[in-house]
Design a protein around this motif. Structure first.
Motif, PDB file in Angstrom:
ATOM      1  N   ARG A  84       0.831  -1.202   0.000  1.00 42.35           N
ATOM      2  CA  ARG A  84       0.000   0.000   0.000  1.00 42.35           C
ATOM      3  C   ARG A  84       0.865   1.250   0.000  1.00 42.35           C
ATOM      4  O   ARG A  84       1.999   1.228   0.448  1.00 42.35           O
ATOM      5  CB  ARG A  84      -0.916   0.007   1.229  1.00 42.35           C
ATOM      6  CG  ARG A  84      -2.074  -0.971   1.141  1.00 42.35           C
ATOM      7  CD  ARG A  84      -2.802  -1.090   2.454  1.00 42.35           C
ATOM      8  NE  ARG A  84      -1.957  -1.729   3.460  1.00 42.35           N
ATOM      9  CZ  ARG A  84      -2.377  -2.057   4.683  1.00 42.35           C
ATOM     10  NH1 ARG A  84      -3.598  -1.799   5.041  1.00 42.35           N
ATOM     11  NH2 ARG A  84      -1.557  -2.643   5.538  1.00 42.35           N
ATOM     12  N   ILE A 106       0.932   5.144   1.397  1.00 41.22           N
ATOM     13  CA  ILE A 106       0.349   6.012   2.421  1.00 41.22           C
ATOM     14  C   ILE A 106       0.810   7.441   2.165  1.00 41.22           C
ATOM     15  O   ILE A 106       2.013   7.683   2.022  1.00 41.22           O
ATOM     16  CB  ILE A 106       0.804   5.589   3.838  1.00 41.22           C
ATOM     17  CG1 ILE A 106       0.715   4.065   4.024  1.00 41.22           C
ATOM     18  CG2 ILE A 106      -0.001   6.344   4.898  1.00 41.22           C
ATOM     19  CD1 ILE A 106      -0.654   3.493   3.906  1.00 41.22           C
ATOM     20  N   ASP A 108      -3.288   4.835  -1.304  1.00 43.97           N
ATOM     21  CA  ASP A 108      -4.390   4.021  -0.780  1.00 43.97           C
ATOM     22  C   ASP A 108      -4.952   4.552   0.533  1.00 43.97           C
ATOM     23  O   ASP A 108      -6.126   4.352   0.827  1.00 43.97           O
ATOM     24  CB  ASP A 108      -3.901   2.581  -0.555  1.00 43.97           C
ATOM     25  CG  ASP A 108      -3.304   1.977  -1.806  1.00 43.97           C
ATOM     26  OD1 ASP A 108      -4.048   1.762  -2.768  1.00 43.97           O
ATOM     27  OD2 ASP A 108      -2.071   1.747  -1.831  1.00 43.97           O
ATOM     28  N   CYS A 109      -4.097   5.209   1.330  1.00 46.53           N
ATOM     29  CA  CYS A 109      -4.503   5.681   2.648  1.00 46.53           C
ATOM     30  C   CYS A 109      -3.909   7.062   2.906  1.00 46.53           C
ATOM     31  O   CYS A 109      -2.878   7.424   2.332  1.00 46.53           O
ATOM     32  CB  CYS A 109      -4.029   4.730   3.746  1.00 46.53           C
ATOM     33  SG  CYS A 109      -4.514   3.006   3.528  1.00 46.53           S
ATOM     34  N   TYR A 110      -4.571   7.792   3.795  1.00 48.81           N
ATOM     35  CA  TYR A 110      -4.119   9.140   4.151  1.00 48.81           C
ATOM     36  C   TYR A 110      -3.964   9.230   5.665  1.00 48.81           C
ATOM     37  O   TYR A 110      -4.850   8.808   6.410  1.00 48.81           O
ATOM     38  CB  TYR A 110      -5.132  10.187   3.686  1.00 48.81           C
ATOM     39  CG  TYR A 110      -5.522  10.036   2.240  1.00 48.81           C
ATOM     40  CD1 TYR A 110      -4.732  10.561   1.224  1.00 48.81           C
ATOM     41  CD2 TYR A 110      -6.688   9.352   1.881  1.00 48.81           C
ATOM     42  CE1 TYR A 110      -5.082  10.408  -0.107  1.00 48.81           C
ATOM     43  CE2 TYR A 110      -7.045   9.197   0.558  1.00 48.81           C
ATOM     44  CZ  TYR A 110      -6.241   9.724  -0.435  1.00 48.81           C
ATOM     45  OH  TYR A 110      -6.575   9.563  -1.754  1.00 48.81           O
ATOM     46  N   LYS A 132     -10.494   3.999  -0.467  1.00 50.00           N
ATOM     47  CA  LYS A 132      -9.394   4.573   0.306  1.00 50.00           C
ATOM     48  C   LYS A 132      -9.888   4.921   1.709  1.00 50.00           C
ATOM     49  O   LYS A 132     -11.091   5.019   1.940  1.00 50.00           O
ATOM     50  CB  LYS A 132      -8.845   5.821  -0.397  1.00 50.00           C
ATOM     51  CG  LYS A 132      -8.389   5.562  -1.836  1.00 50.00           C
ATOM     52  CD  LYS A 132      -7.938   6.838  -2.505  1.00 50.00           C
ATOM     53  CE  LYS A 132      -7.707   6.652  -4.003  1.00 50.00           C
ATOM     54  NZ  LYS A 132      -6.505   5.862  -4.285  1.00 50.00           N
ATOM     55  N   LYS A 133      -8.949   5.125   2.629  1.00 49.49           N
ATOM     56  CA  LYS A 133      -9.341   5.499   3.981  1.00 49.49           C
ATOM     57  C   LYS A 133      -8.408   6.576   4.510  1.00 49.49           C
ATOM     58  O   LYS A 133      -7.277   6.735   4.040  1.00 49.49           O
ATOM     59  CB  LYS A 133      -9.343   4.288   4.906  1.00 49.49           C
ATOM     60  CG  LYS A 133      -8.048   3.506   4.975  1.00 49.49           C
ATOM     61  CD  LYS A 133      -8.261   2.255   5.822  1.00 49.49           C
ATOM     62  CE  LYS A 133      -7.012   1.398   5.890  1.00 49.49           C
ATOM     63  NZ  LYS A 133      -7.238   0.178   6.711  1.00 49.49           N
ATOM     64  N   ALA A 134      -8.932   7.317   5.487  1.00 50.25           N
ATOM     65  CA  ALA A 134      -8.193   8.471   6.009  1.00 50.25           C
ATOM     66  C   ALA A 134      -8.182   8.443   7.532  1.00 50.25           C
ATOM     67  O   ALA A 134      -9.190   8.121   8.172  1.00 50.25           O
ATOM     68  CB  ALA A 134      -8.828   9.771   5.519  1.00 50.25           C
ATOM     69  N   ASP A 152     -14.439   5.997   4.791  1.00 55.01           N
ATOM     70  CA  ASP A 152     -13.736   5.262   5.839  1.00 55.01           C
ATOM     71  C   ASP A 152     -12.773   6.250   6.494  1.00 55.01           C
ATOM     72  O   ASP A 152     -11.608   6.375   6.114  1.00 55.01           O
ATOM     73  CB  ASP A 152     -12.984   4.074   5.234  1.00 55.01           C
ATOM     74  CG  ASP A 152     -12.392   3.152   6.305  1.00 55.01           C
ATOM     75  OD1 ASP A 152     -12.316   3.576   7.476  1.00 55.01           O
ATOM     76  OD2 ASP A 152     -11.994   2.025   5.959  1.00 55.01           O
ATOM     77  N   TRP A 172      -5.230  -1.020  11.453  1.00 51.69           N
ATOM     78  CA  TRP A 172      -5.981  -0.079  10.602  1.00 51.69           C
ATOM     79  C   TRP A 172      -5.917  -0.501   9.140  1.00 51.69           C
ATOM     80  O   TRP A 172      -4.880  -0.894   8.645  1.00 51.69           O
ATOM     81  CB  TRP A 172      -5.384   1.328  10.793  1.00 51.69           C
ATOM     82  CG  TRP A 172      -6.128   2.390  10.057  1.00 51.69           C
ATOM     83  CD1 TRP A 172      -7.460   2.725  10.174  1.00 51.69           C
ATOM     84  CD2 TRP A 172      -5.576   3.339   9.126  1.00 51.69           C
ATOM     85  NE1 TRP A 172      -7.758   3.806   9.366  1.00 51.69           N
ATOM     86  CE2 TRP A 172      -6.626   4.192   8.709  1.00 51.69           C
ATOM     87  CE3 TRP A 172      -4.307   3.533   8.594  1.00 51.69           C
ATOM     88  CZ2 TRP A 172      -6.445   5.231   7.791  1.00 51.69           C
ATOM     89  CZ3 TRP A 172      -4.117   4.560   7.691  1.00 51.69           C
ATOM     90  CH2 TRP A 172      -5.182   5.400   7.292  1.00 51.69           C
TER      91      TRP A 172
END
Length: 203
Positions: A2, A4, A88-90, A133-135, A171, A203
């Motif tokens: 992933r 980030i 993919d994620c923040y 995606k999720k934050a 998310d 997470w």
């Protein structure tokens, strides 16, 4: 693997609680997920330009009509947008300034409000285009601001939830280190640290 995107928005350096907590989370994350890639951006110390009339003209006109001025107005903005969409994620480290987010973070987010890229508008309303995606927002606050609080209202979390939801990102999780001025500072930081250590693994 992933990708980030880690962003700090505090104007402070070593004394910034949001920076300390976001870095601790990323350090723990790397231990549990060594294969993941981290992209870092420091908005507090290296701000992005504010959008201007040339930017507005550029995003609302066809590419073939762009002038050298509008092309330049979008140059860095397109880099920010591509970077945002590629991960993919923040993970955001966000202090509360004046009951809301820092101006430099808002300036960054305005570059991402791009019709056809992060959202679309139809007769049914606004629909986000960024999915899967999720934050995580790691915030620092001087007090605690539930509805009706005599110390002010929280315009930080509601705004960030609204803007990211408009992109299609639902998310969303917040870990708030609250009461850093009006309460038990050390206890608040310790509680946030424990929560983030757990999140880093799951997470």
């Amino acid at each position: 693997m992933r990708r980030i995107l880690h962003i700090d928005a505090s104007y402070s350096s070593e004394s910034s609680v949001s920076r300390i907590l976001s870095q601790e989370f990323i350090t723990a994350w790397k231990m549990f997920h060594p294969e993941d890639a981290i992209v870092y951006r420091d908005l507090g110390h290296f701000p992005v330009p504010y959008i201007n009339e040339a930017w507005i003209t550029a995003v609302h006109s066809p590419p073939e009509s762009h002038t050298p001025e509008t092309i330049e107005a979008l140059r860095e903005s397109n880099i920010l947008l591509e970077e945002f969409l590629a991960v993919d994620c923040y993970v955001f480290g966000v202090p509360m300034y004046g009951f809301t987010i820092p101006a430099r973070l808002k300036a960054y987010l305005e570059h991402l409000i791009r019709v056809g890229c992060t959202y679309e508008v139809s007769k049914n309303g606004v629909r986000g285009l960024v999915h899967g995606k999720k934050a995580l927002f790691i915030t620092s606050r001087g007090g605690n601001y539930p509805p009706g609080s005599p110390f002010g209202e929280d315009h930080q979390e509601p705004y960030l939830r609204t803007i990211f939801s408009s992109f299609g990102i639902t998310d969303i999780q917040f870990v708030n280190a609250s009461n850093l001025v009006l309460g038990d500072r050390e206890q608040s930081i310790s509680t946030a640290q424990a929560t983030l250590q757990t999140l880093a693994a799951h997470w």
